[in-house]
Each structure stands twice: as structure tokens, then as C-alpha cells.
Design a protein around this motif. Structure first.
Motif, PDB file in Angstrom:
ATOM      1  N   GLU A  69      28.066  41.614  41.167  1.00  0.00           N
ATOM      2  CA  GLU A  69      28.997  41.828  40.057  1.00  0.00           C
ATOM      3  C   GLU A  69      30.107  40.776  39.981  1.00  0.00           C
ATOM      4  OE1 GLU A  69      30.386  45.890  40.147  1.00  0.00           O
ATOM      5  OE2 GLU A  69      28.379  46.599  40.677  1.00  0.00           O
ATOM      6  N   GLY A  78      40.198  37.733  31.043  1.00  0.00           N
ATOM      7  CA  GLY A  78      39.743  37.608  29.668  1.00  0.00           C
ATOM      8  C   GLY A  78      38.786  36.434  29.539  1.00  0.00           C
ATOM      9  N   LYS A  79      37.892  36.519  28.598  1.00  0.00           N
ATOM     10  CA  LYS A  79      36.872  35.485  28.430  1.00  0.00           C
ATOM     11  C   LYS A  79      37.469  34.130  28.070  1.00  0.00           C
ATOM     12  CE  LYS A  79      33.144  38.624  27.353  1.00  0.00           C
ATOM     13  NZ  LYS A  79      32.182  39.109  26.389  1.00  0.00           N
ATOM     14  N   ARG A 106      36.508  39.537  33.140  1.00  0.00           N
ATOM     15  CA  ARG A 106      37.061  40.871  32.900  1.00  0.00           C
ATOM     16  C   ARG A 106      38.531  40.937  33.299  1.00  0.00           C
ATOM     17  NH1 ARG A 106      34.215  44.924  35.936  1.00  0.00           N
ATOM     18  NH2 ARG A 106      35.362  46.430  34.671  1.00  0.00           N
ATOM     19  N   LEU A 107      38.930  40.246  34.368  1.00  0.00           N
ATOM     20  CA  LEU A 107      40.327  40.272  34.812  1.00  0.00           C
ATOM     21  C   LEU A 107      41.212  39.420  33.917  1.00  0.00           C
ATOM     22  CD1 LEU A 107      42.488  41.156  36.865  1.00  0.00           C
ATOM     23  CD2 LEU A 107      41.862  39.140  38.229  1.00  0.00           C
ATOM     24  N   GLU A 166      37.524  48.856  37.451  1.00  0.00           N
ATOM     25  CA  GLU A 166      38.292  47.863  36.706  1.00  0.00           C
ATOM     26  C   GLU A 166      38.735  46.745  37.645  1.00  0.00           C
ATOM     27  OE1 GLU A 166      39.055  47.723  33.388  1.00  0.00           O
ATOM     28  OE2 GLU A 166      37.686  49.415  33.184  1.00  0.00           O
ATOM     29  N   PRO A 167      38.657  45.477  37.226  1.00  0.00           N
ATOM     30  CA  PRO A 167      39.087  44.371  38.090  1.00  0.00           C
ATOM     31  C   PRO A 167      40.578  44.495  38.401  1.00  0.00           C
ATOM     32  CG  PRO A 167      38.721  43.604  35.857  1.00  0.00           C
ATOM     33  CD  PRO A 167      38.276  45.030  35.898  1.00  0.00           C
ATOM     34  N   ASP A 218      38.290  45.659  42.965  1.00  0.00           N
ATOM     35  CA  ASP A 218      38.480  46.470  41.767  1.00  0.00           C
ATOM     36  C   ASP A 218      38.950  47.858  42.171  1.00  0.00           C
ATOM     37  OD1 ASP A 218      36.203  47.943  42.534  1.00  0.00           O
ATOM     38  OD2 ASP A 218      34.993  47.272  40.860  1.00  0.00           O
ATOM     39  N   ASP A 253      30.906  38.621  36.596  1.00  0.00           N
ATOM     40  CA  ASP A 253      31.617  39.272  35.492  1.00  0.00           C
ATOM     41  C   ASP A 253      33.082  39.547  35.797  1.00  0.00           C
ATOM     42  OD1 ASP A 253      29.296  39.382  33.962  1.00  0.00           O
ATOM     43  OD2 ASP A 253      28.705  41.309  34.820  1.00  0.00           O
ATOM     44  N   PHE A 254      33.471  39.429  37.051  1.00  0.00           N
ATOM     45  CA  PHE A 254      34.813  39.846  37.468  1.00  0.00           C
ATOM     46  C   PHE A 254      35.927  39.022  36.821  1.00  0.00           C
ATOM     47  CE2 PHE A 254      38.520  39.742  40.211  1.00  0.00           C
ATOM     48  CZ  PHE A 254      38.734  41.082  40.475  1.00  0.00           C
TER      49      PHE A 254
END
Length: 143
Positions: free
Chosen positions: A22, A32-33, A29-30, A67-68, A63, A25-26
């Protein structure tokens, strides 16, 4: 009479290390893209500025409830932290050092980018940090 440290630790849910599968994706997600690459670079930069003990290396991602939350270096057990901006000097665990560096990064990015998602991540981590066993040191370092 119960020890206040142990009762605080009991009430605080523990952050967990994100599994290898995972990790990709961290950061988006923390941070923002749009900001994850800059966030990662700023985080490592802040850690280098905060601690002369830091020499790079692998970081664990943490997390809380899916949630990160923060990143922490795995290259040392403890780090001396010094921040000239507020006069803080102390020694903390690698986890607390990562929380400090992540808070600095989220604060800096949320102000510079005017991004509510980054501000939300900052306040979520600040809430976690305020209940951490090293809360006094973390909060002094970021004050």
C-alpha cells in the motif's frame, strides 16, 4: 491511582505501519495528488535541517484507521532535534522525529498551496501528536 502516562497511552489508538503493498498510494493520499512529490522532498529536507543525525535512508509510513498520518525514518533509534526558528533542542525517538518533520512539511505546504486537504492532514496529525507519549517534545519542537 493510575499512572496518567499509561492511561493516556491506553486511550490513544496506535498508528500502524503501512504494508509494502500500500506504500505507492500513501504519499498521494497524505499530500494530495498535486503535491505528493513536493511533499516528499520537503519532508526529507526538513528532517535534514532538524537533525544532524539524519543521513537519509528508508522511511516507514504510518496510518491511523486507514488514513495516512505520517512518515518516520528507520535509520536510527533516536534523533537529536534542533530548530533555530523557535530555539528547540532535544532528543526524540525516530517516530517522534518523523511526526515533527511531517508536521513541519504539512504546515509549510498547506500555507504555500492554500490547500484544505493539507491543512486537514496537519490538524489530524497534530491531534495524534498531542496524545503521543512524546507529546511534550513534539509540541515544543513545532511551537
Amino acid at each position: 491511582m493510575p499512572n496518567s502516562d499509561s492511561s493516556t497511552a491506553t486511550l490513544m489508538p496506535a498508528a500502524t505501519i503501512v504494508p509494502e503493498t500500500e506504500r505507492m498510494d500513501f504519499l498521494p493520499r497524505l499530500f494530495g495528488k498535486r503535491h505528493f512529490f513536493m511533499g516528499e522532498m520537503q519532508l526529507y529536507d526538513f528532517m535534514g535541517r532538524l537533525s544532524s543525525d539524519y543521513r537519509g535512508g528508508f522511511w516507514a509510513f504510518y496510518d491511523l484507521a486507514g488514513e495516512p498520518l505520517f512518515l518516520a525514518p528507520t535509520s536510527g533509534a533516536r534523533f537529536r532535534i534542533c530548530w533555530n526558528g523557535n530555539g528547540y533542542e532535544g532528543e526524540v525517538s525516530a517516530e517522534a522525529a518523523g511526526i515533527i518533520a511531517t508536521l513541519f512539511t504539512l504546515s509549510n505546504l498547506s500555507i504555500a498551496r492554500q490547500d484544505d486537504g493539507l491543512a486537514h492532514a496537519y490538524f489530524r496529525l497534530l491531534d495524534y501528536a498531542s496524545r503521543h507519549p512524546e507529546a511534550a517534545e513534539i509540541l515544543s519542537a513545532i511551537d
